[in-house]
Design a protein around this motif. Structure first.
Motif, PDB file in Angstrom:
ATOM      1  N   VAL A   1      17.524 -20.197 -15.447  1.00 29.21           N
ATOM      2  CA  VAL A   1      18.679 -19.538 -15.763  1.00 29.21           C
ATOM      3  C   VAL A   1      20.264 -20.263 -15.261  1.00 29.21           C
ATOM      4  N   PRO A   2      21.092 -20.659 -16.072  1.00 29.81           N
ATOM      5  CA  PRO A   2      22.229 -21.078 -15.456  1.00 29.81           C
ATOM      6  C   PRO A   2      23.263 -19.882 -14.946  1.00 29.81           C
ATOM      7  N   HIS A   3      24.125 -20.220 -14.299  1.00 27.24           N
ATOM      8  CA  HIS A   3      24.819 -19.071 -13.469  1.00 27.24           C
ATOM      9  C   HIS A   3      26.601 -19.378 -13.980  1.00 27.24           C
ATOM     10  N   VAL A   4      27.301 -18.595 -13.702  1.00 26.82           N
ATOM     11  CA  VAL A   4      28.884 -18.807 -13.751  1.00 26.82           C
ATOM     12  C   VAL A   4      29.389 -19.580 -12.940  1.00 26.82           C
ATOM     13  N   ALA A   5      29.852 -20.975 -13.380  1.00 25.56           N
ATOM     14  CA  ALA A   5      30.303 -21.913 -12.683  1.00 25.56           C
ATOM     15  C   ALA A   5      31.518 -21.323 -11.637  1.00 25.56           C
ATOM     16  N   GLN A   6      32.254 -20.435 -12.134  1.00 22.94           N
ATOM     17  CA  GLN A   6      33.686 -20.073 -11.442  1.00 22.94           C
ATOM     18  C   GLN A   6      33.327 -19.019 -10.444  1.00 22.94           C
ATOM     19  N   ALA A   7      31.943 -18.536 -10.435  1.00 28.01           N
ATOM     20  CA  ALA A   7      31.750 -17.294  -9.466  1.00 28.01           C
ATOM     21  C   ALA A   7      31.769 -18.069  -8.085  1.00 28.01           C
ATOM     22  N   ARG A   8      32.184 -17.342  -7.150  1.00 23.94           N
ATOM     23  CA  ARG A   8      32.236 -17.582  -5.809  1.00 23.94           C
ATOM     24  C   ARG A   8      31.064 -17.506  -5.045  1.00 23.94           C
ATOM     25  N   ALA A   9      30.347 -16.734  -5.547  1.00 21.36           N
ATOM     26  CA  ALA A   9      29.054 -16.340  -4.885  1.00 21.36           C
ATOM     27  C   ALA A   9      27.871 -15.924  -6.148  1.00 21.36           C
ATOM     28  N   VAL A  10      26.601 -16.438  -5.773  1.00 21.90           N
ATOM     29  CA  VAL A  10      25.784 -16.365  -6.814  1.00 21.90           C
ATOM     30  C   VAL A  10      24.115 -16.088  -6.276  1.00 21.90           C
ATOM     31  N   PHE A  11      23.514 -15.285  -6.909  1.00 26.92           N
ATOM     32  CA  PHE A  11      22.098 -15.125  -6.451  1.00 26.92           C
ATOM     33  C   PHE A  11      21.202 -15.712  -7.561  1.00 26.92           C
ATOM     34  N   GLU A  12      20.245 -16.444  -7.330  1.00 27.60           N
ATOM     35  CA  GLU A  12      19.388 -17.001  -8.358  1.00 27.60           C
ATOM     36  C   GLU A  12      18.113 -15.999  -8.039  1.00 27.60           C
ATOM     37  N   CYS A  13      17.631 -15.226  -9.097  1.00 30.53           N
ATOM     38  CA  CYS A  13      16.693 -14.316  -8.930  1.00 30.53           C
ATOM     39  C   CYS A  13      15.361 -14.470  -9.775  1.00 30.53           C
ATOM     40  N   ARG A  14      14.180 -14.071  -9.185  1.00 32.13           N
ATOM     41  CA  ARG A  14      13.056 -13.827 -10.151  1.00 32.13           C
ATOM     42  C   ARG A  14      12.748 -12.619  -9.802  1.00 32.13           C
ATOM     43  N   ALA A  15      12.397 -11.970 -11.240  1.00 34.85           N
ATOM     44  CA  ALA A  15      11.996 -10.767 -11.478  1.00 34.85           C
ATOM     45  C   ALA A  15      10.889 -10.233 -10.609  1.00 34.85           C
ATOM     46  N   SER A  16      10.764  -9.177  -9.946  1.00 40.13           N
ATOM     47  CA  SER A  16       9.789  -8.621  -8.999  1.00 40.13           C
ATOM     48  C   SER A  16       9.315  -7.376  -9.460  1.00 40.13           C
ATOM     49  N   GLN A  17      10.114  -6.534 -10.315  1.00 38.62           N
ATOM     50  CA  GLN A  17       9.637  -5.398 -10.751  1.00 38.62           C
ATOM     51  C   GLN A  17      10.465  -4.983 -11.894  1.00 38.62           C
ATOM     52  N   ILE A  18       9.979  -4.497 -12.931  1.00 43.47           N
ATOM     53  CA  ILE A  18      10.682  -3.982 -14.046  1.00 43.47           C
ATOM     54  C   ILE A  18       9.938  -2.310 -14.177  1.00 43.47           C
ATOM     55  N   VAL A  19      10.962  -1.399 -14.012  1.00 41.66           N
ATOM     56  CA  VAL A  19      10.363  -0.046 -13.805  1.00 41.66           C
ATOM     57  C   VAL A  19      11.232   0.952 -15.152  1.00 41.66           C
ATOM     58  N   PRO A  20      10.563   1.327 -15.865  1.00 39.34           N
ATOM     59  CA  PRO A  20      11.211   2.242 -16.863  1.00 39.34           C
ATOM     60  C   PRO A  20      11.360   3.572 -15.991  1.00 39.34           C
ATOM     61  N   LEU A  21      12.655   4.220 -16.052  1.00 43.18           N
ATOM     62  CA  LEU A  21      12.848   5.490 -15.375  1.00 43.18           C
ATOM     63  C   LEU A  21      12.526   6.632 -15.905  1.00 43.18           C
ATOM     64  N   THR A  22      11.940   7.516 -15.239  1.00 44.12           N
ATOM     65  CA  THR A  22      11.628   8.832 -15.730  1.00 44.12           C
ATOM     66  C   THR A  22      12.246   9.749 -15.045  1.00 44.12           C
ATOM     67  N   THR A  23      12.216  11.153 -15.730  1.00 43.29           N
ATOM     68  CA  THR A  23      12.940  12.507 -15.177  1.00 43.29           C
ATOM     69  C   THR A  23      11.939  12.715 -14.095  1.00 43.29           C
ATOM     70  N   ALA A  24      12.386  13.927 -13.393  1.00 40.74           N
ATOM     71  CA  ALA A  24      11.550  14.292 -12.407  1.00 40.74           C
ATOM     72  C   ALA A  24      10.158  15.171 -13.003  1.00 40.74           C
ATOM     73  N   ALA A  25      10.342  15.273 -14.144  1.00 41.82           N
ATOM     74  CA  ALA A  25       9.252  15.975 -14.979  1.00 41.82           C
ATOM     75  C   ALA A  25       8.200  14.782 -15.722  1.00 41.82           C
ATOM     76  N   GLY A  26       8.755  13.483 -15.491  1.00 48.77           N
ATOM     77  CA  GLY A  26       7.816  12.599 -15.933  1.00 48.77           C
ATOM     78  C   GLY A  26       8.195  12.046 -17.407  1.00 48.77           C
ATOM     79  N   ASP A  27       9.332  12.730 -17.944  1.00 46.11           N
ATOM     80  CA  ASP A  27       9.818  12.450 -19.477  1.00 46.11           C
ATOM     81  C   ASP A  27      10.602  11.073 -19.263  1.00 46.11           C
ATOM     82  N   PRO A  28      10.332  10.072 -20.484  1.00 45.12           N
ATOM     83  CA  PRO A  28      11.060   8.910 -20.173  1.00 45.12           C
ATOM     84  C   PRO A  28      12.741   8.901 -20.318  1.00 45.12           C
ATOM     85  N   THR A  29      13.383   8.158 -19.859  1.00 39.65           N
ATOM     86  CA  THR A  29      14.789   8.056 -20.010  1.00 39.65           C
ATOM     87  C   THR A  29      15.130   6.944 -20.614  1.00 39.65           C
TER      88      THR A  29
END
Length: 206
Positions: free
Chosen positions: A121-149
């Motif tokens: 993935v390319p990044h913004v050339a003008q940005a003065r700091a950049v983090f290159e990242c690999r996804a470690s977790q993708i987590v759907p968020l739920t309510t305290a009752a377990g319902d989807p958000t």
């Protein structure tokens, strides 16, 4: 005794504007560049972003709704975080526009792409700091009752870091000099930081 305004979020806040975002503020901006499996670029700012682990370094952002960035990270497993600084405020704001998946926010915002070292993935050339990242977790968020958000949390391990050398003084990163743009409450509120507000507070026993 201090008087407080109390409310249950499920019943409404009873105020002119929802105070939640203004209380949890200011927040770093997750200016995320991503790329689809077909090579279409995307650049979008996320107001729910932060760091969550030191070693390995892990950052994360929350996508409210199934947006292009989320779809891209799910498809490729990669993204970049780009520092949204005060000097790039207008470009960051422009990149928040709702565009089609094949439309390039880099071009729309007048930004250049730069090749990343570790991820595709390319990044913004003008940005003065950049983090290159690999996804470690993708987590759907739920309510305290377990319902989807509508939100999904994307965590990424930082596998490459770019820093403008002018932001390093005797090897120490200068946060104020970077002028990070920080998200506040409301639809258009932002802050930045300055050296005059810097303070040192060592931990007890340190």
């Amino acid at each position: 005794m201090r008087q407080t305004h109390f409310y249950r979020p499920s019943e409404g806040h009873g105020l002119p504007h929802d105070p939640f975002n203004a209380i949890i503020a200011p927040r770093p901006i997750g200016w995320i560049s991503s790329q689809s499996a077909d090579g279409d670029l995307n650049l979008a700012p996320y107001s729910f972003f932060n760091a969550f682990n030191y070693r390995p370094p892990i950052v994360g952002f929350s996508s409210v709704g199934a947006k292009d960035t989320l779809a891209n990270v799910q498809a490729t497993g990669e993204f970049c975080w780009n520092l949204a600084s005060a000097e790039l405020a207008e470009q960051m704001n422009t990149s928040s526009a709702e565009l089609g998946p094949a439309e390039d926010e880099f071009a729309t915002a007048g930004l250049s792409t730069a090749e990343s070292r570790v991820v595709a993935v390319p990044h913004v050339a003008q940005a003065r700091a950049v983090f290159e990242c690999r996804a470690s977790q993708i987590v759907p968020l739920t309510t305290a009752a377990g319902d989807p958000t509508p939100s999904t949390m994307v965590f990424g391990e930082v596998v490459g870091v770019h820093i403008d050398r002018d932001l390093l003084h005797d090897g120490v990163y200068q946060t104020a000099a970077a002028q990070p743009l920080l998200r506040a409450g409301g639809a258009a509120s932002y802050f930045t930081v300055s050296q005059e507000h810097h303070m040192l507070m060592p931990r007890p026993g340190a």
